[in-house]
Scaffold this active site. Structure first.
Site, short mmCIF file in Angstrom:
data_model
loop_
_atom_site.label_atom_id
_atom_site.label_comp_id
_atom_site.label_asym_id
_atom_site.label_seq_id
_atom_site.Cartn_x
_atom_site.Cartn_y
_atom_site.Cartn_z
N GLY A 4 0.84 -1.21 0.00
CA GLY A 4 0.00 0.00 0.00
C GLY A 4 0.86 1.24 0.00
O GLY A 4 2.05 1.19 -0.31
N ASN A 5 0.26 2.37 0.32
CA ASN A 5 1.02 3.62 0.43
C ASN A 5 0.37 4.51 1.49
O ASN A 5 -0.65 4.14 2.07
CB ASN A 5 1.13 4.32 -0.93
CG ASN A 5 -0.22 4.72 -1.48
OD1 ASN A 5 -0.92 5.55 -0.91
ND2 ASN A 5 -0.62 4.11 -2.59
N ARG A 6 0.97 5.67 1.74
CA ARG A 6 0.56 6.50 2.88
C ARG A 6 -0.59 7.45 2.60
O ARG A 6 -0.87 8.32 3.41
CB ARG A 6 1.76 7.31 3.38
CG ARG A 6 2.89 6.49 3.90
CD ARG A 6 3.95 7.38 4.52
NE ARG A 6 5.20 6.68 4.72
CZ ARG A 6 5.43 5.84 5.73
NH1 ARG A 6 4.50 5.62 6.62
NH2 ARG A 6 6.60 5.23 5.83
#
Ligand code: CTP
Length: 223
Positions: free
Chosen positions: A27-29
């Site tokens: 995923g990412n932030r």
């Protein structure tokens, strides 16, 4: 009566989660805060909003917002293509994974050996694919997150993805980007005009984007 009444707007939000196995993902932030603020400001201006959202910890607070929850880049692609033809405006603000796991395991991967290699394959670019089917009556807006050569890179994306305008934010600006409630943007339109905005709360940034769109539609006489 607001200028967006009777308009349907597609908005993408949040990160995507690309599964590695049943319990893990890449995923990412992205928090989704910027896109949810845009959805709310647009709905308050009279639009019917379809908010295709990756996994976020947010609620959409307006009856005119229909949330379409998705997890992966592939699901986000399918949902966007399902709704795009009925929308006059699209704002693609999601932080879509550029790569997904080639062969996610169907059972939890057990620890073994010192190294583990995952094979990744490129996802489809949703924004570019909408740019390819966009009609003259539709307005397509993208985002660009850049760390270097920001203006040049954003202009390249604007052109390659057939956008009306692109909202640029750079992680270099203090208080801008993923983990903040504030953002600092520039908007570049397809005539290469650059407009810079101050650092401000994401809701006020969303309002700036709405005001810019209103002016753009008036000048272009589209939608
Ligand atoms: N985008 C998309 N689908 C993808 C990747 C990006 O719809 N698979 C959209 C984003 O929602 C954003 C725009 O494309 O509106 C630009 O995203 P960004 O991550 O800045 O750029 P990329 O085109 O992915 O290029 P790079 O990561 O190389 O900078």
């Amino acid at each position: 009566m607001s200028f967006l009444t009777k308009h349907k707007v597609l908005i993408t939000a949040g990160p995507t989660h690309e599964p590695i196995d049943p319990v893990r993902f890449i995923g990412n932030r992205s928090s989704g805060k910027m896109a949810y603020a845009i959805a709310e400001v647009f709905a308050e201006a009279g639009a019917v909003v379809v908010l295709v959202s990756g996994p976020v910890q947010l609620q959409a607070n307006h009856p005119n917002i229909q949330v379409v929850p998705v997890e992966t880049a592939a699901q986000m692609y399918d949902a966007c293509h399902q709704y795009y033809s009925s929308c006059q405006i699209a704002v693609l603000a999601a932080a879509v994974a550029d790569y997904t796991v080639a062969n996610p395991a169907d059972k939890k991967i057990k620890k073994q050996g010192d190294n583990l290699t995952l094979e990744l394959v490129q996802t489809k670019d949703i924004l570019m694919s909408l740019g390819q089917v966009k009609s003259n009556e539709q307005v397509l807006i993208g985002f660009a997150l850049e760390t270097n050569d920001a203006i040049a890179n954003a202009k390249k994306k604007l052109l390659a993805k057939n956008l009306d305008f692109i909202v640029l934010n750079t992680l270099q600006d203090e208080g801008a980007g993923f983990r903040h409630d504030t953002n600092k943007i520039s908007i570049i339109n397809k005539y290469n005009k650059i407009t810079n905005f101050e650092l401000k709360d994401k809701r006020l940034v969303a309002q700036d984007i709405l005001n810019y769109l209103e002016e753009y539609l008036r000048e272009m006489k589209v939608v």
